[in-house]
Design a protein around this motif. Structure first.
Motif, PDB file in Angstrom:
ATOM      1  N   ARG B  44       0.834  -1.200   0.000  1.00 21.47           N
ATOM      2  CA  ARG B  44       0.000   0.000   0.000  1.00 21.47           C
ATOM      3  C   ARG B  44       0.872   1.255   0.000  1.00 21.47           C
ATOM      4  NH1 ARG B  44      -4.489   0.610   4.754  1.00 21.47           N
ATOM      5  NH2 ARG B  44      -4.857   2.826   4.522  1.00 21.47           N
ATOM      6  N   LYS B  45       1.911   1.229   0.847  1.00 23.69           N
ATOM      7  CA  LYS B  45       2.806   2.388   0.929  1.00 23.69           C
ATOM      8  C   LYS B  45       3.517   2.614  -0.399  1.00 23.69           C
ATOM      9  CE  LYS B  45       3.968   2.448   5.857  1.00 23.69           C
ATOM     10  NZ  LYS B  45       4.925   1.945   6.843  1.00 23.69           N
ATOM     11  N   SER B  46       3.991   1.517  -1.007  1.00 17.46           N
ATOM     12  CA  SER B  46       4.740   1.679  -2.260  1.00 17.46           C
ATOM     13  C   SER B  46       3.817   2.150  -3.381  1.00 17.46           C
ATOM     14  CB  SER B  46       5.471   0.385  -2.638  1.00 17.46           C
ATOM     15  OG  SER B  46       4.550  -0.599  -2.989  1.00 17.46           O
ATOM     16  N   SER B 102      -2.146   3.606   8.692  1.00 17.31           N
ATOM     17  CA  SER B 102      -1.797   3.996  10.064  1.00 17.31           C
ATOM     18  C   SER B 102      -0.658   3.106  10.561  1.00 17.31           C
ATOM     19  CB  SER B 102      -3.010   3.849  10.975  1.00 17.31           C
ATOM     20  OG  SER B 102      -3.218   2.476  11.248  1.00 17.31           O
ATOM     21  N   ASN B 103      -0.095   3.466  11.701  1.00 15.13           N
ATOM     22  CA  ASN B 103       0.997   2.666  12.264  1.00 15.13           C
ATOM     23  C   ASN B 103       0.573   1.239  12.574  1.00 15.13           C
ATOM     24  OD1 ASN B 103       2.842   4.706  12.159  1.00 15.13           O
ATOM     25  ND2 ASN B 103       2.299   5.499  14.188  1.00 15.13           N
ATOM     26  N   LEU B 104      -0.726   1.064  12.860  1.00 16.85           N
ATOM     27  CA  LEU B 104      -1.222  -0.275  13.220  1.00 16.85           C
ATOM     28  C   LEU B 104      -1.937  -0.951  12.059  1.00 16.85           C
ATOM     29  CD1 LEU B 104      -2.636   0.431  16.795  1.00 16.85           C
ATOM     30  CD2 LEU B 104      -0.483  -0.636  16.198  1.00 16.85           C
ATOM     31  N   ASN B 382     -10.120  -3.348  13.344  1.00 20.39           N
ATOM     32  CA  ASN B 382     -10.184  -2.560  12.110  1.00 20.39           C
ATOM     33  C   ASN B 382     -10.046  -1.069  12.421  1.00 20.39           C
ATOM     34  OD1 ASN B 382     -10.570  -4.843  10.645  1.00 20.39           O
ATOM     35  ND2 ASN B 382     -12.695  -4.466  10.107  1.00 20.39           N
ATOM     36  N   ALA B 383     -10.737  -0.650  13.502  1.00 20.70           N
ATOM     37  CA  ALA B 383     -10.681   0.774  13.870  1.00 20.70           C
ATOM     38  C   ALA B 383      -9.259   1.159  14.288  1.00 20.70           C
ATOM     39  CB  ALA B 383     -11.666   1.057  14.999  1.00 20.70           C
ATOM     40  N   LEU B 384      -8.616   0.285  15.065  1.00 19.49           N
ATOM     41  CA  LEU B 384      -7.234   0.575  15.493  1.00 19.49           C
ATOM     42  C   LEU B 384      -6.281   0.593  14.298  1.00 19.49           C
ATOM     43  CD1 LEU B 384      -7.073  -1.639  18.711  1.00 19.49           C
ATOM     44  CD2 LEU B 384      -6.872   0.842  18.634  1.00 19.49           C
ATOM     45  N   ALA B 385      -6.561  -0.289  13.328  1.00 19.97           N
ATOM     46  CA  ALA B 385      -5.704  -0.368  12.139  1.00 19.97           C
ATOM     47  C   ALA B 385      -6.047   0.725  11.132  1.00 19.97           C
ATOM     48  CB  ALA B 385      -5.846  -1.738  11.494  1.00 19.97           C
ATOM     49  N   GLY B 386      -7.175   1.394  11.355  1.00 10.89           N
ATOM     50  CA  GLY B 386      -7.601   2.433  10.409  1.00 10.89           C
ATOM     51  C   GLY B 386      -8.084   1.845   9.098  1.00 10.89           C
ATOM     52  N   THR B 387      -8.635   0.631   9.159  1.00 10.70           N
ATOM     53  CA  THR B 387      -9.095  -0.022   7.927  1.00 10.70           C
ATOM     54  C   THR B 387     -10.572  -0.393   8.006  1.00 10.70           C
ATOM     55  OG1 THR B 387      -8.389  -2.146   8.827  1.00 10.70           O
ATOM     56  CG2 THR B 387      -6.826  -1.020   7.388  1.00 10.70           C
ATOM     57  N   SER B 388     -11.301   0.276   8.903  1.00 10.54           N
ATOM     58  CA  SER B 388     -12.723  -0.055   9.045  1.00 10.54           C
ATOM     59  C   SER B 388     -13.545   0.616   7.950  1.00 10.54           C
ATOM     60  CB  SER B 388     -13.219   0.401  10.415  1.00 10.54           C
ATOM     61  OG  SER B 388     -13.191   1.805  10.466  1.00 10.54           O
ATOM     62  N   THR B 389     -14.781   0.181   7.808  1.00 10.61           N
ATOM     63  CA  THR B 389     -15.690   0.794   6.834  1.00 10.61           C
ATOM     64  C   THR B 389     -15.832   2.284   7.146  1.00 10.61           C
ATOM     65  OG1 THR B 389     -16.856  -1.297   6.901  1.00 10.61           O
ATOM     66  CG2 THR B 389     -17.970   0.486   5.764  1.00 10.61           C
ATOM     67  N   SER B 435      -6.995  10.988   9.788  1.00 11.42           N
ATOM     68  CA  SER B 435      -7.505   9.678  10.227  1.00 11.42           C
ATOM     69  C   SER B 435      -8.456   9.847  11.403  1.00 11.42           C
ATOM     70  CB  SER B 435      -6.350   8.761  10.613  1.00 11.42           C
ATOM     71  OG  SER B 435      -5.606   9.365  11.623  1.00 11.42           O
ATOM     72  N   LEU B 436      -9.340   8.835  11.536  1.00 13.64           N
ATOM     73  CA  LEU B 436     -10.320   8.877  12.627  1.00 13.64           C
ATOM     74  C   LEU B 436      -9.676   8.327  13.891  1.00 13.64           C
ATOM     75  CD1 LEU B 436     -13.454   7.406  10.827  1.00 13.64           C
ATOM     76  CD2 LEU B 436     -13.087   9.777  11.479  1.00 13.64           C
ATOM     77  N   GLU B 437     -10.111   8.837  15.007  1.00 18.60           N
ATOM     78  CA  GLU B 437      -9.610   8.314  16.281  1.00 18.60           C
ATOM     79  C   GLU B 437     -10.531   7.184  16.730  1.00 18.60           C
ATOM     80  OE1 GLU B 437      -6.862   9.122  18.181  1.00 18.60           O
ATOM     81  OE2 GLU B 437      -6.268  10.262  16.409  1.00 18.60           O
TER      82      GLU B 437
END
Lengths: 238, 475
Positions: B44-46, B102-104, B382-389, B435-437
């Motif tokens: 994703r980063k690349s 996100s970092n996670l 998902n929320a912690l990883a920042g990948t939630s809907t 990003s969302l908290e």
């Protein structure tokens, strides 16, 4: 001391124990004889609190079992027909564990001392139980009773499957405990061993205690005759 | 009793190889999952980096071309791509609107394999129907990604089941229960202690694994970022241990316990989530995306037919653009951008319906997530990883807003017939993803712990009846 007053257990229509009255004093060794299904094991299960009586009451050292299940267990030790211990642990470790969870913390010397007193050879102390014969496991069971300083010992056919030498050794150990003032109730099929070690003998049939004897007052032949008569077996003609 | 249980349970588990096997299995599963998670994040980063580099290169070309135009030199390019025309900048030199991981992000793939993580909104683009989906491997969609969240939610309960299903029944089946039950102990407490020892070991393993992974990850080694992941995982582990505790006291033989626990796993991990998902789609069906695109095309076609009329109306609504609008200056883009505005307005109800239903679906799942700890944990990870809907929905809205900013930034150049210059380059808007908290992790962890405590309490009620029942003799 073990006392039962009209102790009964009924499963549906079947009465497995019918008004049992026992009074086993300190230093007594009471052997319960009877065929399979006579109610011997049910009696022991009731005294251990594993099952609840339908009617009647039972006491260990004057404490009602149904009201004080934990307290009564502090006073008693139990050796089933096939004493199973933790196979991955040694004899010392098993003894330490079962004593420890019961609140009896012992040091290594004490543990080895009890195993020695129970007649287990020193070389087996630190061997895993998985390598033990039944006779050796029963000795660990006796060590457990010694370690617990139990005043009541319940035995459910402990000598079945033991060779005569092991059975004799086990009998001697029980006599030692009896001499220490332990009240012992032993369910057995072994008339000979019962006559050898018991102070009192009872014969059960269909949940009822049919006959009681003082062991010293009856010969082995008369005991066998009484047993077979109670069971309504025909005596073998020798 | 606890000291002896702890020492000898640990000895027993070590001697029969359970601890070693479990530790190896956990290490292997988690490290493979973390590796997969990292690979996805790196990809994703690349991708995002490549997009940024592409823009940089394109900007270099644009600046050179602008320089040539400003010096009055001839530019060898198609006239409509020369960046002095604002629409050429808007369409051929768009900015990257990226959702940086996100970092996670490596913890949970979440929706990241379904949605794109960067787009380049253009002035004339259809940002209303921005394509946020990507073609993905269908096998992966079927089975999900083998990421840490998958290991935690799907596999960890199975490991716990294998580790706990026969704590009491094995004692009965091996014959040690009678001796245990003849001791002055509470069997329920004894079982609970055995469970706690196993729970302790798994928690130690998980915390060691997470610490190592966070250390290797390097981007964020703070305890503050590790704790929520550990907390929600520990809550989930606690739930499964509590369930195993109650099954041990309530059910019976090892086989029955195993079947009961596998049944509960199916219920909580597969059945409830898929049923809720299905019900959400049935109760709040999403309007057809194809229909929306068709409506968009029809609206465009209609708008194209009457572009002159639309432009007049548009300029009436935007007199600031009309001031500098001599009729001879009207180009294709003057008409097109005005018609785009109209199309956007006409399609608002369709888009609102689409977004409304999406919101309803999410609300439905969110309200009923308490029915399954698996959903709670999936949503939290998902929320912690920042990948939630919710994260992707927020990203989509931010991109739509940025597309409008991009358009509005360049529209005055178009309608004022003002050429775009190299001086204007530095003022071009730049997208920054906010990003969302995640603020519900502590609550979810607490709820999972409370459910677990409730189950343990229920187990004790049964345990009291257990000790004086035939269960000790026969299952």
């Amino acid at each position: 001391m073990i006392t039962t007053n009209n102790l009964s257990k009924v499963y549906g229509d079947i009465t497995v124990l019918d008004s049992l009255n026992l009074n086993i004093k300190a230093g007594d060794l009471y052997c319960l004889l009877g065929a399979n299904g006579a109610g011997k094991t049910t009696t022991i299960n009731l005294l251990l609190g594993f099952i609840k009586p339908t009617s009647g009451s039972s006491f260990i050292n004057g404490l009602a079992i149904s009201e004080n299940p934990k307290k009564t267990k502090k006073h008693l030790a139990y050796i089933p027909e096939n004493l199973m211990l933790y196979p991955n642990l040694s004899a010392v470790e098993n003894l330490d564990y079962f004593s420890g969870i019961g609140g009896n913390q012992l040091n290594k010397a004490q543990l080895e001392g009890f195993l020695e007193e129970a007649g287990l050879q020193t070389s087996a102390f630190h061997q895993r139980i998985s390598t033990f014969s039944k006779g050796m496991r029963q000795k660990v069971g006796i060590a457990l009773a010694l370690a617990k300083d139990a005043s009541v010992l319940l035995l459910d056919e402990p000598t079945s499957g033991l060779d005569p030498k092991a059975s004799n050794e086990f009998g001697l150990l029980l006599q030692k405990l009896r001499n220490k003032g332990v009240a012992i109730l032993m369910a057995t099929h072994d008339l000979f061993r019962a006559k050898e070690i018991a102070t009192h003998i009872g014969i059960m049939k269909n949940g009822q205690l049919k006959q009681e004897f003082v062991a010293d007052e009856i010969s082995l032949g008369d005991l066998e005759h009484a047993y077979l008569k109670t069971m309504e077996y025909k005596e073998a003609v020798l | 009793m606890y000291k002896f249980n702890f020492i000898y349970e640990l000895k027993g588990l070590l001697r029969n190889g359970w601890i070693q096997l479990l530790s190896l299995l956990l290490f292997a599963l988690f490290f493979f999952a973390f590796y997969n998670g990292h690979e996805k994040v790196n990809k994703r980063k690349s991708d995002i980096l490549a997009a940024h580099q592409e823009v940089q290169e394109s900007d270099q070309v644009m600046l050179k071309q602008l320089d040539s135009v400003e010096r009055g030199m001839e530019v060898t390019a198609s006239p409509w791509t020369i960046p002095s025309k604002p629409m050429a900048v808007g369409n051929y030199h768009p900015r990257v609107a990226a959702m940086d991981p996100s970092n996670l992000a490596f913890i949970s793939t979440g929706q990241s394999d379904l949605f794109t993580h960067y787009v380049k909104p253009k002035t004339s683009g259809d940002d209303l129907a921005l394509n946020f989906t990507e073609i993905t491997n269908p096998v992966q969609q079927l089975f999900g990604s083998f990421d840490p969240a998958f290991v935690i939610i799907f596999l960890l309960p199975l490991i716990i089941i294998a580790f706990t299903y026969n704590v009491l029944s094995s004692e009965r089946e091996s014959g040690t229960l009678r001796l245990l039950a003849s001791q002055p102990i509470s069997l329920a407490s004894w079982v609970l202690q055995k469970m706690v020892i196993r729970l302790f070991w798994i928690l130690v393993m998980i915390s060691v694994i997470l610490t190592i992974v966070f250390y290797i990850n390097g981007s964020d080694r703070s305890i503050a970022s590790l704790l929520p992941v550990f907390g929600v995982t520990a809550g989930y582990i606690l739930f499964w241990f509590a369930l195993a505790f109650i099954v041990n006291l309530w059910v019976g033989s090892s086989a029955k316990n195993a079947i009961a626990l596998i049944g509960l796993w199916l219920l909580f991990v597969l059945l409830i989530p898929s049923t809720l998902n299905q019900m959400g789609s049935t109760l709040y069906p999403m309007p057809s995306r194809t229909l929306m695109i068709n409506q968009l095309r029809n609206a465009k076609a209609e708008a194209t037919k009457k572009q002159d009329e639309i432009l007049d109306n548009f300029l009436r609504d935007h007199p600031e653009y009309a001031i500098n609008d001599p009729n001879q200056g009207r180009s294709f883009y003057h008409r097109y951008m005005a018609s785009q505005q109209l199309v956007r307005e006409e399609l608002q109800p369709v888009i609102q319906k689409f977004e409304g239903q999406l919101q309803n679906q999410q609300q439905w799942i969110s309200q009923l997530k308490w029915l399954s700890p698996a959903i709670i944990v999936q949503q939290e990870l998902n929320a912690l990883a920042g990948t939630s809907t919710r994260d992707y929905e927020s990203y989509r809205k931010q991109v739509t807003a940025f597309a409008e900013t991009w358009r509005q930034h360049l529209l005055p150049f178009l309608y004022n017939n003002q050429p775009f210059s190299s001086q204007d380059y530095k003022n071009l808007p730049v997208f920054e993803y906010v990003s969302l908290e995640s603020d519900s992790t502590a609550k979810s962890t607490l709820v999972l712990a409370m459910i677990a405590l409730g189950l343990v309490g229920l187990g004790f009620v049964k345990g009291m009846a257990y000790q004086s029942s035939r269960n000790i003799i026969t299952p």
